[in-house]
Design a protein around this motif. Sequence first.
Motif, PDB file in Angstrom:
ATOM      1  N   VAL A 210     -17.433 -38.042 -64.978  1.00 43.87           N
ATOM      2  CA  VAL A 210     -17.337 -37.305 -66.234  1.00 43.87           C
ATOM      3  C   VAL A 210     -15.893 -37.289 -66.708  1.00 43.87           C
ATOM      4  O   VAL A 210     -14.986 -36.937 -65.951  1.00 43.87           O
ATOM      5  N   THR A 211     -15.692 -37.690 -67.952  1.00 40.67           N
ATOM      6  CA  THR A 211     -14.355 -37.654 -68.549  1.00 40.67           C
ATOM      7  C   THR A 211     -14.343 -36.578 -69.633  1.00 40.67           C
ATOM      8  O   THR A 211     -15.228 -36.548 -70.490  1.00 40.67           O
ATOM      9  N   PHE A 212     -13.348 -35.687 -69.556  1.00 42.08           N
ATOM     10  CA  PHE A 212     -13.187 -34.618 -70.546  1.00 42.08           C
ATOM     11  C   PHE A 212     -11.989 -35.004 -71.402  1.00 42.08           C
ATOM     12  O   PHE A 212     -10.868 -35.028 -70.906  1.00 42.08           O
ATOM     13  N   ARG A 213     -12.235 -35.354 -72.661  1.00 38.37           N
ATOM     14  CA  ARG A 213     -11.108 -35.748 -73.525  1.00 38.37           C
ATOM     15  C   ARG A 213     -10.893 -34.709 -74.611  1.00 38.37           C
ATOM     16  O   ARG A 213     -11.793 -34.421 -75.410  1.00 38.37           O
ATOM     17  N   GLU A 214      -9.672 -34.161 -74.615  1.00 42.30           N
ATOM     18  CA  GLU A 214      -9.339 -33.149 -75.609  1.00 42.30           C
ATOM     19  C   GLU A 214      -9.228 -33.807 -76.985  1.00 42.30           C
ATOM     20  O   GLU A 214      -8.620 -34.875 -77.125  1.00 42.30           O
ATOM     21  N   THR A 215      -9.812 -33.175 -77.992  1.00 41.67           N
ATOM     22  CA  THR A 215      -9.727 -33.721 -79.354  1.00 41.67           C
ATOM     23  C   THR A 215      -8.771 -32.849 -80.180  1.00 41.67           C
ATOM     24  O   THR A 215      -8.329 -31.795 -79.710  1.00 41.67           O
ATOM     25  N   LYS A 216      -8.483 -33.297 -81.411  1.00 47.65           N
ATOM     26  CA  LYS A 216      -7.466 -32.615 -82.238  1.00 47.65           C
ATOM     27  C   LYS A 216      -7.745 -31.129 -82.431  1.00 47.65           C
ATOM     28  O   LYS A 216      -6.830 -30.323 -82.525  1.00 47.65           O
ATOM     29  N   ASP A 217      -9.035 -30.759 -82.481  1.00 44.90           N
ATOM     30  CA  ASP A 217      -9.400 -29.357 -82.699  1.00 44.90           C
ATOM     31  C   ASP A 217      -9.310 -28.529 -81.416  1.00 44.90           C
ATOM     32  O   ASP A 217      -9.629 -27.342 -81.412  1.00 44.90           O
ATOM     33  N   GLY A 218      -8.879 -29.169 -80.298  1.00 42.27           N
ATOM     34  CA  GLY A 218      -8.711 -28.418 -79.041  1.00 42.27           C
ATOM     35  C   GLY A 218      -9.982 -28.390 -78.194  1.00 42.27           C
ATOM     36  O   GLY A 218      -9.950 -27.946 -77.049  1.00 42.27           O
ATOM     37  N   ASN A 219     -11.093 -28.856 -78.770  1.00 46.58           N
ATOM     38  CA  ASN A 219     -12.334 -28.921 -77.974  1.00 46.58           C
ATOM     39  C   ASN A 219     -12.322 -30.178 -77.100  1.00 46.58           C
ATOM     40  O   ASN A 219     -11.397 -30.993 -77.211  1.00 46.58           O
ATOM     41  N   PHE A 220     -13.336 -30.325 -76.260  1.00 45.46           N
ATOM     42  CA  PHE A 220     -13.358 -31.462 -75.346  1.00 45.46           C
ATOM     43  C   PHE A 220     -14.607 -32.319 -75.548  1.00 45.46           C
ATOM     44  O   PHE A 220     -15.726 -31.799 -75.564  1.00 45.46           O
ATOM     45  N   LYS A 221     -14.368 -33.619 -75.712  1.00 48.91           N
ATOM     46  CA  LYS A 221     -15.472 -34.571 -75.806  1.00 48.91           C
ATOM     47  C   LYS A 221     -15.802 -34.990 -74.377  1.00 48.91           C
ATOM     48  O   LYS A 221     -14.928 -35.469 -73.654  1.00 48.91           O
ATOM     49  N   VAL A 222     -17.017 -34.737 -73.987  1.00 48.39           N
ATOM     50  CA  VAL A 222     -17.424 -35.026 -72.607  1.00 48.39           C
ATOM     51  C   VAL A 222     -18.161 -36.372 -72.584  1.00 48.39           C
ATOM     52  O   VAL A 222     -19.117 -36.567 -73.345  1.00 48.39           O
ATOM     53  N   SER A 223     -17.686 -37.301 -71.755  1.00 49.56           N
ATOM     54  CA  SER A 223     -18.343 -38.610 -71.643  1.00 49.56           C
ATOM     55  C   SER A 223     -18.813 -38.791 -70.213  1.00 49.56           C
ATOM     56  O   SER A 223     -18.004 -38.765 -69.285  1.00 49.56           O
ATOM     57  N   MET A 224     -20.123 -38.965 -70.042  1.00 43.89           N
ATOM     58  CA  MET A 224     -20.659 -39.114 -68.689  1.00 43.89           C
ATOM     59  C   MET A 224     -21.125 -40.549 -68.471  1.00 43.89           C
ATOM     60  O   MET A 224     -21.753 -41.155 -69.341  1.00 43.89           O
ATOM     61  N   ARG A 225     -20.791 -41.094 -67.302  1.00 41.82           N
ATOM     62  CA  ARG A 225     -21.275 -42.425 -66.918  1.00 41.82           C
ATOM     63  C   ARG A 225     -21.869 -42.290 -65.525  1.00 41.82           C
ATOM     64  O   ARG A 225     -21.265 -41.642 -64.656  1.00 41.82           O
ATOM     65  N   SER A 226     -23.037 -42.880 -65.297  1.00 39.40           N
ATOM     66  CA  SER A 226     -23.668 -42.695 -63.978  1.00 39.40           C
ATOM     67  C   SER A 226     -24.257 -44.004 -63.465  1.00 39.40           C
ATOM     68  O   SER A 226     -24.270 -45.016 -64.168  1.00 39.40           O
ATOM     69  N   HIS A 227     -24.687 -43.959 -62.214  1.00 38.87           N
ATOM     70  CA  HIS A 227     -25.448 -45.054 -61.628  1.00 38.87           C
ATOM     71  C   HIS A 227     -26.848 -44.532 -61.359  1.00 38.87           C
ATOM     72  O   HIS A 227     -27.070 -43.319 -61.269  1.00 38.87           O
ATOM     73  N   GLU A 228     -27.772 -45.446 -61.185  1.00 40.67           N
ATOM     74  CA  GLU A 228     -29.124 -45.108 -60.800  1.00 40.67           C
ATOM     75  C   GLU A 228     -29.108 -44.190 -59.578  1.00 40.67           C
ATOM     76  O   GLU A 228     -28.284 -44.445 -58.688  1.00 40.67           O
TER      77      GLU A 228
END
Length: 319
Positions: free
Chosen positions: A254-272
Motif C-alpha cells: 500500500v502506497t499513501f501519497r499526500e496530495t495538494k489538499d493534504g489528503n492521501f491517495k491510497v494505491s494498493m497492489r497485491s498478489h493472488e
Amino acid sequence: MNKIDEKSAARLLRENDNILILTHRNPDGDTIGSGFALLHALKKLGKTVKVVCTDPFPEKYGYIAHSNNDDVGENPYVVAVDVADMELIGAQYRAKYEHGVKLCIDHHISNKEFAENLCLRSCSATCEIIYDVIKAMDVEIDKSVADSLYTGIATDTGCFLFSSVTARTHIIAADLIEHGADFFEINRIMFETKSLGYFKLEAAALNTVEMHCGGKCAFMTVTMDMQKQSGTKDGDFDGIAGLPRKIEGVLVAVTFRETKDGNFKVSMRSHEPIDSSKICMNFGGGGHSRAAGCTFEKEALEENKKKLLSIIETELKGI
Ligand code: AMP
Ligand code: MN
Ligand code: MN
C-alpha cells in the motif's frame, strides 16, 4: 442501466455527431489512450469530438493527446472511458454531467454502471474494448489509433507483465503493431524513462517502507515534502505504487501519497489471492483485483491506516 455489447456501443457512437469523452482524474495511459483512440477514430467519420479531464494530460502522452480543439457545443453525446465511478471524473465535470453520461466503456470490477454500460471485467485494459468498438464501427485502425490503443494496453498491464494479460491482449497488441503502433518508442517513454526528480522521489519513498503481517504486507509513504524536494510534477507518479509489491514475500503493498489538499491517495497492489478492490471498497474506493485505490482524508489518516491494517491481517489469515 443497460448492459450493452461492442456492436451497440459502435452504433450509438455512429448515430451521434457531437461527442464529448470524459477521462478519469490523475489520468493514466489507459484512460488517455481510450479517449484519444476514440477521438482519432471518430474524426475519421467526420464527427466533432473532444476529450476532457479534470487534470492536465501529462506531457509524455503528447504523441497521442493532440487534435483536440473541436467545439462540441452545449449538448454533446457524453461518453466516459476507463471510469468506474462518476466520483473519479472530478468535481467540475461531475457537477455538469452527473446524470448526463450516455455511454460508459470500462473494465473495473468496481464499475458502478451509471450509463449504457459496456464493462468487460476480464479485459486487461479499457483500450482492449475500445479496439473492438472501433472495429465494430468499421473504421480502419491508423497509426494514431494504434499508438493510442497500444499505450493504454501496455501501461495498464505494466508492459504485459500482470496477471490480467491474456492471449487476446497479445493478439490485439500484435495487430496494433501491424497497423503502425510505435511499440519500441512507446515502451521507452513509458517504462524506460524516468525524470531525475522521479529517481530521487523513489529513493525517498523506499526509505519509508514499513513491513507488517510477518513480511506479507508493506506500507510506503510519499509526502508532499518529498514531492517538492525531488522536483516531481503531478503525473510523474505512475508506477511508484508498484514498487513495494516487488519485495520478496509481500502479498499486499500500500502506497499513501499526500496530495495538494493534504489528503492521501491510497494505491494498493497485491498478489493472488488478495483482492485489492474488495479491500479498498471498505473505504469508498475500488479498482481491480490486484490494483485498486481509495482516498484517506488527512484527519482520518492514522485511524484509517489502523483499520486498513486490521482488514489486511484478516485477509492474510491462513495464507
Ligand atoms: P492507482 O493506485 O491510482 O493506480 O489505481 C489503481 C486502480 O484502482 C485503477 O484502476 C483505478 O481506477 C482504481 N482506483 C484508484 N482509486 C480509486 C477510487 N478512489 N475509487 C475507485 N477506484 C479507484
Ligand atoms: Mn485508468
Ligand atoms: Mn484501465
